[in-house]
Design an enzyme around this catalytic site. Structure first.
Site, PDB file in Angstrom:
ATOM      1  CG  LEU A   1      -2.022  -1.014   1.321  1.00 22.27           C
ATOM      2  CD1 LEU A   1      -2.694  -0.972   2.683  1.00 22.27           C
ATOM      3  CD2 LEU A   1      -3.063  -0.777   0.228  1.00 22.27           C
ATOM      4  N   GLY A   2       2.014   1.164   0.636  1.00 22.29           N
ATOM      5  CA  GLY A   2       2.894   2.331   0.715  1.00 22.29           C
ATOM      6  C   GLY A   2       4.248   1.940   1.259  1.00 22.29           C
TER       7      GLY A   2
ATOM      8  CB  ALA B   1       7.701   0.903   7.890  1.00 22.76           C
TER       9      ALA B   1
ATOM     10  CG  ASP C   1       2.321   6.581   9.630  1.00 24.77           C
ATOM     11  OD1 ASP C   1       2.099   5.435  10.037  1.00 24.77           O
ATOM     12  OD2 ASP C   1       3.107   6.850   8.722  1.00 24.77           O
TER      13      ASP C   1
ATOM     14  CG  ASP D   1       5.663  13.921   8.717  1.00 22.26           C
ATOM     15  OD1 ASP D   1       5.770  14.967   8.040  1.00 22.26           O
ATOM     16  OD2 ASP D   1       6.032  12.802   8.326  1.00 22.26           O
TER      17      ASP D   1
ATOM     18  CE  LYS E   1       4.552  12.893   5.098  1.00 22.31           C
ATOM     19  NZ  LYS E   1       5.979  12.808   5.097  1.00 22.31           N
TER      20      LYS E   1
ATOM     21  N   GLY F   1       7.865   3.518   3.196  1.00 24.19           N
ATOM     22  CA  GLY F   1       8.607   4.614   3.822  1.00 24.19           C
ATOM     23  C   GLY F   1      10.052   4.212   4.010  1.00 24.19           C
ATOM     24  CB  THR F   2      12.841   5.891   5.780  1.00 29.99           C
ATOM     25  OG1 THR F   2      12.348   7.098   5.219  1.00 29.99           O
ATOM     26  CG2 THR F   2      14.336   5.855   5.706  1.00 29.99           C
TER      27      THR F   2
ATOM     28  CG  ASN G   1       0.970  10.916   7.301  1.00 29.96           C
ATOM     29  OD1 ASN G   1       1.320   9.853   6.824  1.00 29.96           O
ATOM     30  ND2 ASN G   1       1.820  11.801   7.777  1.00 29.96           N
TER      31      ASN G   1
ATOM     32  CB  THR H   1       7.264  18.548   0.090  1.00 30.37           C
ATOM     33  OG1 THR H   1       6.699  19.841   0.247  1.00 30.37           O
ATOM     34  CG2 THR H   1       6.242  17.503   0.500  1.00 30.37           C
TER      35      THR H   1
END
Ligand code: ADE
Length: 449
Positions: A27-28, A33, A162, A144, A146, A30-31, A149, A184
């Protein structure tokens, strides 16, 4: 149909099972995970599982922080926050099981449909503030906030994801570099940029202001291709509202996007704001939380009794109606399961109600006496003739498809060799397979049709 490495794959790619969950698509990422879709095989419920690499966490000395943050996530239960369901660990990974927000990212909606109407923006903003303030009241800060999330559930309600994990110290993320870490900075408050030390609540409320602007405008309030210029605009809160913003929305935005954190609107002030209050219904969250840290400690405690196993399960590839139709000529499926079929191309299919494992074993047992070298690799099956034929060594591969629960279609296809020899082989093989071959006519008789 898939053809891996020159011969049909016998089974589809293995599915990973962790505890009672079958892991699905990504699904996504990150750094530290990856977030994967998963299915609880006991209840059928879909969940999102964040998979964290233990080694990476240890390398970045983030273990204590992650533990604290997972405990914090357990503290928050709100209809507009993605709920933490459970935490598991294997020897190498940590699995954070969360509620699955089926509606995807809110901002995908803006990308596809453009800016939202003021009423719709207000509804999302109210849900956002409700959830953010609920967390702040429990000492949890997102830091965070954004678009990535902000997710939507099946009913179109906002779900913040998150919360907690993202409240990791910025400097400890991804090599400690702020500009690469945060991507960003468009949503980041001025006091974070100048790194003077900041309060989590005011920083989150600035981000909520940026989000509200983007929902109603369809573009960012602060943007510049040059990073220094962007920082300057944020620091001075240089933005202007488009003509379609109502005066009520403008007033609220100027109070939220106040570069001075001390005078910026608090949640209490937002609740009193007229524009915000219109149609506002506070979320109901009466459920009492039974927070214990036992399971969290257990997860980080390497004693094997708490560890789950990550298992790869081989499943036969499944076929849907489109796959079946694409195999047949036109829409007539009747010829699909009957023999002989595509003899010219060297393809033969039959159906069986035996389990996929039994089918594999029977093919193997039938092929060996015929002088075939049988290779089974991760449930893939390749049959290689032991002597040279007219057109080289006969080589056959097979694939099993699940066409319906407990009904399998077996496809044989010739990779190499002579077609006549191949057809002869199929005939001989089918004798060995007679208890599993289930031709269409026999099926009709068997079912009394
Ligand atoms: N992406 C990241 N977390 C998610 C979740 N909980 N539901 C759906 N998609 C996600």
């Amino acid at each position: 149909m898939s053809d891996i490495g020159g011969w049909h794959s016998y089974f589809s790619s293995p599915r990973t099972r962790v505890g009672k969950y079958e892991i699905g698509k990504l699904l996504g990422e990150g750094t530290f995970a990856k977030v994967k879709l998963a299915k609880n095989k006991e209840t059928g419920e879909s969940v999102a599982i964040k998979v964290i690499d233990k080694e990476k966490i240890l390398k970045h000395k983030m273990l204590e922080q992650i533990k604290r943050e997972i405990s914090t996530m357990k503290l928050v239960k709100h209809p507009n926050i993605v709920q933490l369901l459970e935490v598991m660990a294997s020897k190498t990974k940590i699995y954070i099981v969360m509620e699955y927000a089926t509606g995807g990212e809110l901002f995908d909606k803006i990308v596809h449909q453009g800016r939202l109407k003021e009423e719709q923006s207000r509804k999302y903003f109210q849900q956002l503030i409700d959830a953010v303030d609920y967390c702040h009241s429990r000492g949890v800060y997102h830091r965070d906030l954004k678009p990535e999330n902000l997710l939507l559930d099946a009913a179109g309600n906002l779900k913040i994801s998150d919360f907690g994990l993202s409240a990791l110290p910025q400097q400890l993320r991804e090599d400690g570099l702020l500009h690469t870490t945060c991507g960003t900075p468009n949503y980041v408050a001025p006091e974070v940029i100048v790194d003077k030390g900041y309060h989590g609540a005011t920083v989150d409320l600035w981000s909520c202001g940026v989000i509200l602007f983007v929902l109603m405008a369809g573009y960012l309030p602060f943007d510049d291709p040059n990073l220094l210029n962007l920082y300057r605009k944020i620091y001075r809160a240089e933005f202007s509202c488009p003509s379609w913003f109502s005066s009520g929305a403008r007033k609220l935005l100027f109070k939220l996007l106040d570069p001075n954190a001390k005078t910026r609107y608090t949640a209490a002030q937002i609740y009193k704001n007229d524009w915000f209050r219109k149609g506002y219904k506070p979320a109901q969250h009466t459920e009492k939380l039974n927070v214990t840290l036992e399971d969290i400690n257990a997860v980080f405690n390497d004693s094997s009794e708490f560890l789950v196993m990550e298992k790869k399960e081989m499943k036969p590839a499944s076929m849907n109606a489109f796959d079946l139709i694409s195999l047949s000529s036109g829409l007539d499926l009747s010829g699909l399961f009957e023999q002989p079929q595509d003899e010219e191309r060297g393809e033969t299919r039959f159906t069986s109600k035996k389990s996929a494992k039994e089918i594999v074993n029977t093919i193997e047992e039938a092929a060996r006496p015929l002088g075939f070298n049988v290779q089974i690799q991760n449930h893939k099956l390749k049959l290689q003739g032991d002597k040279q034929g007219r057109k080289g060594q006969l080589s056959v591969s097979t694939q099993v498809f699940e066409v319906a629960p407990s009904l399998f279609m077996v496809e044989l296809s010739k990779n190499n060799g002579d077609t006549i020899e191949y057809n002869h082989f199929c005939k001989n093989l089918s004798k060995g397979l007679k208890d599993i071959v289930w031709k269409a006519e026999e099926a009709d008789t068997a079912s009394g049709n």
